[in-house]
Design a protein around this motif. Structure first.
Motif, PDB file in Angstrom:
ATOM      1  N   ARG C 124       0.834  -1.213   0.000  1.00 51.45           N
ATOM      2  CA  ARG C 124       0.000   0.000   0.000  1.00 51.45           C
ATOM      3  C   ARG C 124       0.870   1.265   0.000  1.00 51.45           C
ATOM      4  O   ARG C 124       0.490   2.286  -0.577  1.00 51.45           O
ATOM      5  CB  ARG C 124      -0.961  -0.002   1.183  1.00 51.45           C
ATOM      6  CG  ARG C 124      -0.328   0.092   2.539  1.00 51.45           C
ATOM      7  CD  ARG C 124      -1.367  -0.079   3.631  1.00 51.45           C
ATOM      8  NE  ARG C 124      -1.989  -1.407   3.549  1.00 51.45           N
ATOM      9  CZ  ARG C 124      -2.921  -1.846   4.394  1.00 51.45           C
ATOM     10  NH1 ARG C 124      -3.360  -1.059   5.365  1.00 51.45           N
ATOM     11  NH2 ARG C 124      -3.412  -3.055   4.272  1.00 51.45           N
ATOM     12  N   ALA C 125       2.009   1.168   0.632  1.00 54.65           N
ATOM     13  CA  ALA C 125       2.932   2.312   0.611  1.00 54.65           C
ATOM     14  C   ALA C 125       3.443   2.544  -0.804  1.00 54.65           C
ATOM     15  O   ALA C 125       3.464   3.684  -1.300  1.00 54.65           O
ATOM     16  CB  ALA C 125       4.106   2.058   1.557  1.00 54.65           C
ATOM     17  N   TYR C 126       3.841   1.450  -1.423  1.00 61.52           N
ATOM     18  CA  TYR C 126       4.372   1.584  -2.770  1.00 61.52           C
ATOM     19  C   TYR C 126       3.319   2.123  -3.731  1.00 61.52           C
ATOM     20  O   TYR C 126       3.597   3.008  -4.550  1.00 61.52           O
ATOM     21  CB  TYR C 126       4.915   0.246  -3.275  1.00 61.52           C
ATOM     22  CG  TYR C 126       5.404   0.359  -4.680  1.00 61.52           C
ATOM     23  CD1 TYR C 126       6.597   1.016  -4.955  1.00 61.52           C
ATOM     24  CD2 TYR C 126       4.649  -0.117  -5.738  1.00 61.52           C
ATOM     25  CE1 TYR C 126       7.031   1.174  -6.255  1.00 61.52           C
ATOM     26  CE2 TYR C 126       5.068   0.035  -7.032  1.00 61.52           C
ATOM     27  CZ  TYR C 126       6.263   0.692  -7.289  1.00 61.52           C
ATOM     28  OH  TYR C 126       6.683   0.867  -8.569  1.00 61.52           O
ATOM     29  N   VAL C 127       2.098   1.622  -3.624  1.00 59.07           N
ATOM     30  CA  VAL C 127       1.035   2.064  -4.525  1.00 59.07           C
ATOM     31  C   VAL C 127       0.706   3.542  -4.267  1.00 59.07           C
ATOM     32  O   VAL C 127       0.464   4.321  -5.196  1.00 59.07           O
ATOM     33  CB  VAL C 127      -0.214   1.173  -4.382  1.00 59.07           C
ATOM     34  CG1 VAL C 127      -1.400   1.754  -5.145  1.00 59.07           C
ATOM     35  CG2 VAL C 127       0.089  -0.237  -4.891  1.00 59.07           C
ATOM     36  N   ALA C 382       9.691  13.187   1.447  1.00 62.25           N
ATOM     37  CA  ALA C 382       8.539  13.600   2.254  1.00 62.25           C
ATOM     38  C   ALA C 382       7.464  12.515   2.266  1.00 62.25           C
ATOM     39  O   ALA C 382       6.917  12.163   3.315  1.00 62.25           O
ATOM     40  CB  ALA C 382       7.974  14.915   1.697  1.00 62.25           C
ATOM     41  N   VAL C 383       7.163  11.977   1.106  1.00 67.05           N
ATOM     42  CA  VAL C 383       6.111  10.963   1.023  1.00 67.05           C
ATOM     43  C   VAL C 383       6.467   9.747   1.871  1.00 67.05           C
ATOM     44  O   VAL C 383       5.659   9.263   2.675  1.00 67.05           O
ATOM     45  CB  VAL C 383       5.871  10.550  -0.440  1.00 67.05           C
ATOM     46  CG1 VAL C 383       4.903   9.369  -0.506  1.00 67.05           C
ATOM     47  CG2 VAL C 383       5.352  11.715  -1.265  1.00 67.05           C
ATOM     48  N   TRP C 384       7.689   9.255   1.694  1.00 65.38           N
ATOM     49  CA  TRP C 384       8.069   8.036   2.417  1.00 65.38           C
ATOM     50  C   TRP C 384       8.243   8.307   3.905  1.00 65.38           C
ATOM     51  O   TRP C 384       7.982   7.424   4.727  1.00 65.38           O
ATOM     52  CB  TRP C 384       9.322   7.413   1.810  1.00 65.38           C
ATOM     53  CG  TRP C 384       9.014   6.687   0.529  1.00 65.38           C
ATOM     54  CD1 TRP C 384       9.113   7.195  -0.742  1.00 65.38           C
ATOM     55  CD2 TRP C 384       8.502   5.354   0.383  1.00 65.38           C
ATOM     56  NE1 TRP C 384       8.708   6.263  -1.662  1.00 65.38           N
ATOM     57  CE2 TRP C 384       8.337   5.123  -0.998  1.00 65.38           C
ATOM     58  CE3 TRP C 384       8.174   4.343   1.287  1.00 65.38           C
ATOM     59  CZ2 TRP C 384       7.857   3.912  -1.502  1.00 65.38           C
ATOM     60  CZ3 TRP C 384       7.705   3.132   0.779  1.00 65.38           C
ATOM     61  CH2 TRP C 384       7.544   2.918  -0.601  1.00 65.38           C
ATOM     62  N   ALA C 385       8.675   9.524   4.245  1.00 68.92           N
ATOM     63  CA  ALA C 385       8.807   9.857   5.671  1.00 68.92           C
ATOM     64  C   ALA C 385       7.447   9.869   6.350  1.00 68.92           C
ATOM     65  O   ALA C 385       7.291   9.394   7.478  1.00 68.92           O
ATOM     66  CB  ALA C 385       9.497  11.216   5.821  1.00 68.92           C
ATOM     67  N   VAL C 386       6.447  10.412   5.644  1.00 66.60           N
ATOM     68  CA  VAL C 386       5.091  10.404   6.201  1.00 66.60           C
ATOM     69  C   VAL C 386       4.582   8.975   6.343  1.00 66.60           C
ATOM     70  O   VAL C 386       4.022   8.579   7.382  1.00 66.60           O
ATOM     71  CB  VAL C 386       4.141  11.243   5.314  1.00 66.60           C
ATOM     72  CG1 VAL C 386       2.684  11.011   5.719  1.00 66.60           C
ATOM     73  CG2 VAL C 386       4.510  12.714   5.396  1.00 66.60           C
ATOM     74  N   LEU C 387       4.779   8.192   5.305  1.00 67.60           N
ATOM     75  CA  LEU C 387       4.348   6.789   5.360  1.00 67.60           C
ATOM     76  C   LEU C 387       5.027   6.062   6.518  1.00 67.60           C
ATOM     77  O   LEU C 387       4.411   5.253   7.211  1.00 67.60           O
ATOM     78  CB  LEU C 387       4.674   6.095   4.031  1.00 67.60           C
ATOM     79  CG  LEU C 387       3.810   6.506   2.835  1.00 67.60           C
ATOM     80  CD1 LEU C 387       4.420   6.026   1.527  1.00 67.60           C
ATOM     81  CD2 LEU C 387       2.392   5.955   2.995  1.00 67.60           C
ATOM     82  N   LYS C 388       6.299   6.384   6.716  1.00 68.48           N
ATOM     83  CA  LYS C 388       7.049   5.738   7.795  1.00 68.48           C
ATOM     84  C   LYS C 388       6.514   6.192   9.157  1.00 68.48           C
ATOM     85  O   LYS C 388       6.347   5.383  10.071  1.00 68.48           O
ATOM     86  CB  LYS C 388       8.529   6.106   7.667  1.00 68.48           C
ATOM     87  CG  LYS C 388       9.463   5.302   8.542  1.00 68.48           C
ATOM     88  CD  LYS C 388      10.913   5.719   8.265  1.00 68.48           C
ATOM     89  CE  LYS C 388      11.893   4.894   9.076  1.00 68.48           C
ATOM     90  NZ  LYS C 388      13.287   5.315   8.781  1.00 68.48           N
ATOM     91  N   ALA C 389       6.234   7.495   9.234  1.00 67.52           N
ATOM     92  CA  ALA C 389       5.782   8.056  10.509  1.00 67.52           C
ATOM     93  C   ALA C 389       4.453   7.451  10.945  1.00 67.52           C
ATOM     94  O   ALA C 389       4.207   7.268  12.149  1.00 67.52           O
ATOM     95  CB  ALA C 389       5.651   9.576  10.372  1.00 67.52           C
ATOM     96  N   ILE C 390       3.613   7.123   9.979  1.00 66.50           N
ATOM     97  CA  ILE C 390       2.317   6.522  10.339  1.00 66.50           C
ATOM     98  C   ILE C 390       2.385   4.997  10.311  1.00 66.50           C
ATOM     99  O   ILE C 390       1.355   4.318  10.346  1.00 66.50           O
ATOM    100  CB  ILE C 390       1.185   7.034   9.424  1.00 66.50           C
ATOM    101  CG1 ILE C 390       1.478   6.672   7.961  1.00 66.50           C
ATOM    102  CG2 ILE C 390       0.997   8.537   9.569  1.00 66.50           C
ATOM    103  CD1 ILE C 390       0.343   7.030   6.993  1.00 66.50           C
ATOM    104  N   GLY C 391       3.596   4.472  10.235  1.00 64.98           N
ATOM    105  CA  GLY C 391       3.771   3.021  10.339  1.00 64.98           C
ATOM    106  C   GLY C 391       3.283   2.230   9.139  1.00 64.98           C
ATOM    107  O   GLY C 391       2.979   1.051   9.252  1.00 64.98           O
TER     108      GLY C 391
END
Lengths: 443, 443, 443
Positions: C124-127, C382-391
């Motif tokens: 889902r992160a990748y998509v 930014a995108v991946w950092a946000v995704l990471k921050a929300i687990g």
């Protein structure tokens, strides 16, 4: 919008543009045949030699095409009587389209050889031979034929439309010669002279390669009808496209009949339809028609394709059992004998009116085949004999046993599969020197 | 250089040459779909049946295209009202380009069936059916549609641009019918009627096949816009190329939405995104649009593709659980129901003005779909029922258990890998009868 | 037949038709690169993550192209100063050919990223990232370059012919950024900071992917010479085809020299010719020339290709050992640094007369490279950092250990092969939850 009558100069532009477009497209298709050869050959070798085969295919193209750019194309024109005109010396960038179109044919001849010498040739030996093939051996063949058109008999010129003999026959004969000089793989023959079969590691890759090759072959044969349009004295006409439909049809029918012919002979011999014979038979049918798709009748395409396929199991067996040459990927029966067969059948299956004298045309074909075969055998034999004499032709028995992937390339093709030789630890981490990403832990 | 005004005859030559060029290129692309089908199907069968599947694909093309040359094309024109004109009887070699263009569509229909009957059909049964499909069954379908244009209702003609029903729907329905007559593979269903899953041996090959098919499909759909130029009363215009951009766009969008639709339904059902559903959904999206890429709106492409993908998991489950038909490669949900769906949606998603009466157009579509389906079921069912009655439809249980590769072809696809059944000795030499190079030690 | 002089309007039709034909063909070739990326990446990951990689590739195309249709293309024109013109709003269906031509470039940039984040990113992160890349991130890059042409210095415009920086450089940098934020795969680095190699599962698939990519690349580079003909004030001339031969030649030579350059450096470092370096070197050579195939001299093609290949092992080692970023498929050395290199070399290897000031042209290139790199790093980070921050960026350690195929897709790629984890019973029937056909026994 200016509404004035068009001029003949517009016609020249149209002819140039459309012909360039077509040649580019078919050139791309022919290039893609390298993927076909890579898969076909990789599928037919042991899993311990797959990376070696793949690397050879990559380097055949890479080394070969640069050498053909710097030397080979110029040497071909030299032999053909046009002086040494290297590909880099040009005032018209679009002449490079013609060069590239020639280059993809040259590289096809080169890559065929790799299938015959699989599993024991040193990488440096193979690359050296590829260098010489691209620089001299193949360009000589095109020099005396497509460039120079020196071969004829009684007014009939040697006919090889798309390289059934010039490309495939040459490649198949070169492969057989190299395999002979190199000797068979370890364990291929028993002490009593009987042969052991060493099966390839993946029929799926082999069949994939076959179908990629067939796809590219449409570029190879139909694309050799390279002029969509011709312009002469201001008069526009279809160029080779006036008979392009025949080329497409005979290529298709011969391909199909090659597969059927090989399947039928295999079935007659063993009661089973061997998959690899069907695949290689399809290719032999294509090779068989490649010299003559422009002139062959529809029934001739059935005949040439069928015979090219049918001879495959028989010739393969002869090479293996009688000549005892270890032609790993059967490149001689597929490219060599099938190419010779189709080239020699030219006058007998041609549309009436194609030749004035069937006898003379046959002799012309025979001269061409003989000349190309003789040159190829001598040149290829000499190169590999020298390499052998200086101990550079073949890997050591230890390396051959171990597989060329590890010894020549430092990789394993399938580190997670195979015969218990995997060096991958439980956690999925490989810490040995044998790795596939080319990195080195301690460099 | 002659500077005189060009003549209308030049225009004829330009139209002929460019149209030939385009049709040849797309024909090559459609041919390449055989590599896609081979990989897609090989990936979805057990490793013990891979060579069988590959051989079927090679022989589908080889047998089918020769039969279509000798009989099928002529039979299609006969049914279409043009008399029996076999492909070999022609005064214009370039008419063979049209024949080949038709042949690659015919072979697509044929090859679809092999995916449904995988793992238990006898090779000779399959080849017999392919013969009849190429000679009669498929040509009848094109005869009443593309050739004869017999189907219409209230002034609205049956519309199937590139063969969504004629090729894919027909192939998918034929496959389901053959699979029904043949019965499921051993072990596919338990005594209580519940189904076991028999997974394919390689998702990588399946996805590779999917992407090769998608590539070739651009030839299939966009290439059916076969006339770049048209010439009428000396006036030049774009032919089908006047709307070629729509065909390319709708094909692309429907493909994408097919994958998304199948992924979404799979995710909703199981919480996971099944790879094979995504791949087959992409193909179902392509099948869905194939009848109507020339007329569909952009939002229609989203809708048709999305529904074609979404129905896949549902229809597959219905076939498997309710009908209990063992459609190994899911050819009915991918080609059959998706093809029917798209064909029937024609008037509802068409650009305004395409049809005069949506109702009449829908009835015309329904008649076409029903006629093609009925003929396909009857003809296919009859052939396989006869083969079954004479005991030639299915291999013996022993052979099925052992795998068709050994029993029908005498080969192992992966002699070095797999479930401990490898017959390769430590030294890498295989001395048994089962070999992959088709040679035989003692012949 | 009407024999009257042709009119200029005929010329317009001819230009339109032939240019459409060419763009469609090369677009199909570029689309086929997705099969290449899928195979290249699948071959370079563990067998337990193959289906995940394949699914990502399928969804990259499917999600990306619909998003680019609905949003991305319009956003690019907005940034470029043309207002928000979404792809679906058009009065001319053939404008969709241009849209699709742009879309296949966009999807190339998108798919590169999947190779860098392999083995641990959530689907889902990748998509999600793919959605944003297709909607905003990539369109911004084309908006400021190909659409808006905002970048220049001292009268020299930023030059990127086919996307060496815009597509490949952007993709490679995005991949590296995402891999950095995501962190390395488990076990990739030891506690002391030393790196373990995690080899891919199949070099054969990796090399197949390489050759498919090279085939498609001819469409990518040569196809960017998109206008066969040009028509200005009623005067017909070759459009980009006036220099198409140079594009074809430099693409070929740089590809070959990339393979040779990487092979040579690998051989110098380890004494062996690593197969994957040769393959990736070939691709790096292609990336290197992609910004400049239209202007580079023949010797420049040798130089750019050779350097792009030679830098690969060095940059890969630097990324792995110094930066300690786990760029699984080496997308930065192949697409990122090679793209930057070729783009910056533009004025130094260009045909004399291409630029007025080498210094100014170099600065313009430097500005373009810097702007694209900065935007890509910031947006992607930014995108991946946000995704990471929300687990939501990364799968759980358990799922990573188990493999993403099972946890994310519920499938096994090779249920019959591999490391003794097979769940297939003797009879060939798999009754567990892990299946490859997407069906579920009890649903």
């Amino acid at each position: 919008m200016v509404l004035e009558p068009l001029q003949a100069s517009d016609l020249e532009t149209i002819v140039t543009g459309v012909n360039l477009l077509w040649v580019l497209v078919v050139t791309f298709l022919i290039f893609f045949m390298h993927a076909g050869f890579a898969m076909l050959e990789a599928g037919q070798v042991r899993s311990k030699n797959v990376a070696n085969q793949l690397t050879k295919n990559l380097l055949t193209w890479s080394v070969g095409v640069t050498v053909f750019f710097l030397i080979g194309a110029g040497f071909s024109s030299l032999v053909g009587g046009g002086g040494f005109v290297p590909a880099f010396e040009t005032s018209d960038p679009n002449s490079w389209v013609s060069w590239l179109f020639g280059a993809v044919f040259a590289m096809t001849a080169a890559t065929i050889v790799s299938g015959a010498v699989a599993g024991r040739a040193k990488l440096r030996a193979y690359v050296t031979y590829t260098f010489l093939l691209a620089a001299v051996i193949y360009p000589f063949v095109t020099g005396i034929t497509w460039s120079g058109a020196y071969i004829s008999f009684g007014g009939e010129a040697f006919h090889d439309f798309a390289g059934g003999m010039i490309v495939h026959g040459m490649g198949g004969i070169a492969g057989l010669t190299a395999a002979y000089v190199l000797g068979p793989r370890m364990g291929r023959y028993n002490e009593d002279g009987s042969a052991n079969v060493i099966p390839g590691h993946s029929l799926t890759f082999a069949v994939l390669g076959t179908l990629i090759l067939a796809f590219g072959w449409y570029g190879f044969n139909v694309g050799t009808a390279a002029t969509v349009f011709a312009l002469e004295d201001g008069a526009l006409s279809l160029g080779a496209f006036s008979y392009v439909g025949r080329v497409a049809m005979t290529t298709t029918i011969a391909m199909a009949c090659g597969a059927i012919g090989a399947a039928a002979v295999a079935w007659a011999k063993t009661g089973k339809v061997d998959t690899l014979y069907v695949a290689n038979g399809l290719l032999a049918g294509l090779v068989g028609i490649t010299a003559i798709p422009d002139t062959t009748t529809w029934w001739g395409a059935f005949l040439v394709g069928g015979l090219a396929g049918a001879q495959l199991p028989i010739v393969f067996s002869f090479i293996e059992k009688r000549l005892k040459i270890d032609d790993v990927c059967a490149v001689f029966p597929v490219h060599g004998s099938a190419g010779v067969l189709g080239t020699l059948m030219f006058p007998f299956v041609a549309v009436p009116g194609t030749v004035d004298s069937i006898a003379n045309a046959f002799v012309a074909q025979l001269i061409g085949v003989t000349a190309i075969a003789a040159w190829t055998i001598v040149a290829t034999g000499a190169v590999w004999a020298v390499l052998k004499a200086i101990g550079q032709a073949r890997v050591t028995p230890e390396h051959e046993q171990e597989g060329l992937d590890v010894s020549e390339h430092g990789v394993e093709t399938y580190p997670e599969f195979g015969s218990g030789e995997s060096v991958v630890a439980d956690g999925g981490i490989m810490t040995e020197d044998v790795r596939t990403d080319g990195g080195s832990k301690d460099d």
